[in-house]
Write an enzyme that holds these catalytic residues in place. Structure first.
Site, PDB file in Angstrom:
ATOM      1  N   SER A 146      35.261  40.835  16.161  1.00 49.76           N
ATOM      2  CA  SER A 146      35.430  39.598  15.856  1.00 49.76           C
ATOM      3  C   SER A 146      36.694  39.250  15.014  1.00 49.76           C
ATOM      4  O   SER A 146      37.449  38.416  15.066  1.00 49.76           O
ATOM      5  CB  SER A 146      34.337  38.746  15.365  1.00 49.76           C
ATOM      6  OG  SER A 146      34.365  39.130  13.762  1.00 49.76           O
ATOM      7  N   LYS A 171      35.333  37.295   7.575  1.00 49.39           N
ATOM      8  CA  LYS A 171      36.154  36.030   8.488  1.00 49.39           C
ATOM      9  C   LYS A 171      36.989  35.204   7.659  1.00 49.39           C
ATOM     10  O   LYS A 171      37.404  35.301   6.497  1.00 49.39           O
ATOM     11  CB  LYS A 171      34.976  34.993   8.856  1.00 49.39           C
ATOM     12  CG  LYS A 171      33.847  35.622   9.806  1.00 49.39           C
ATOM     13  CD  LYS A 171      34.637  35.812  11.376  1.00 49.39           C
ATOM     14  CE  LYS A 171      33.080  36.159  12.285  1.00 49.39           C
ATOM     15  NZ  LYS A 171      32.689  37.439  11.893  1.00 49.39           N
TER      16      LYS A 171
END
Length: 232
Positions: free
Chosen positions: A153, A191
């Site tokens: 990701s 993230k």
């Protein structure tokens, strides 16, 4: 002599490397310089490379290294995250650090399991092994630890599955920082961090993953990315 656009792009890349430890994407460069297409960025990158200001590293996505800065462009204050290539947990050597520097200043950091760059995984809780990291990567001070990346990701931020990320422990973050976030004391994920009022947005660097928006009391920052070790 650099044109204004070339200088602006070089400064943007340098600041992003200082802040995140990874270069910006071509889309981010295009938006920052207000260009209509990425072809203009390709031309500017090529010009900077030909003039010896940057070096593109082969076989790596978005791999750009600053070789030098023009006169009058002082490096921003703060630390410089490094990217190290090579296997772990053995010490590795970044391009601008000599073997003697690595041997003299390397520090052992605990590798605290895996961190999800994809679907969050269970919280990190114990040491798996240790990895040797050059002292230059840790010059920001404070406590550091390492995590093995699992998932894709964050691939557009230059963070690949299997990389080992170096994290400086901190409970705070600025918008755009790449952080280790603990969600509801159960899930840990890597993230980009954005605070939006009373909510926290955890944004992937891969369009295949949706941004997660959570109440701020459900997210605890556990650390901030300062560098990574690439394992081939």
């Amino acid at each position: 002599m650099l044109t204004k656009k070339q200088r602006d792009l070089l400064e943007f890349i340098h600041k992003r490397l200082q802040k995140d430890g990874v270069p910006p994407s071509f889309d981010e460069m295009k938006d920052a310089l207000d260009l209509r297409s990425k072809s203009g960025i390709h031309r500017l990158i090529t010009a900077l490379e030909e003039r010896g200001f940057i070096r593109r590293l082969a076989h790596r996505a978005r791999a750009i290294e600053i070789v030098k800065l023009p006169d009058g462009m002082a490096p921003p204050r703060g630390f410089e995250p490094k990217v190290i290539d090579g296997p772990h947990p053995s010490p590795s050597q970044p391009a601008n650090v000599t073997a003697n520097d690595v041997q003299m200043h390397a520090r052992e950091l605990p590798v605290m399991g895996q961190i999800a760059a994809g679907v969050p995984i269970e919280a990190i809780s114990h040491v798996h092994h240790h990895v040797a990291v050059p002292g230059q990567m840790l010059k920001s001070g404070g406590q550091h630890y390492a995590l093995e990346v699992k998932g894709d990701s964050m691939i557009e931020a230059g963070i690949n599955n299997g990389d080992v990320v170096i994290i400086r422990e901190t409970a705070t973050a600025d918008n755009g920082d790449i952080v280790v976030a603990l969600i509801e004391d159960q899930e840990a994920t890597l993230k980009k961090f954005y605070r939006k009022g009373d909510s926290i947005a955890l944004e992937a660097a891969n369009p295949a993953y949706e941004t997660r928006v959570l109440p701020s009391d459900k997210v605890n920052v556990q650390g901030r990315l300062v560098g990574l070790i690439r394992n081939y």
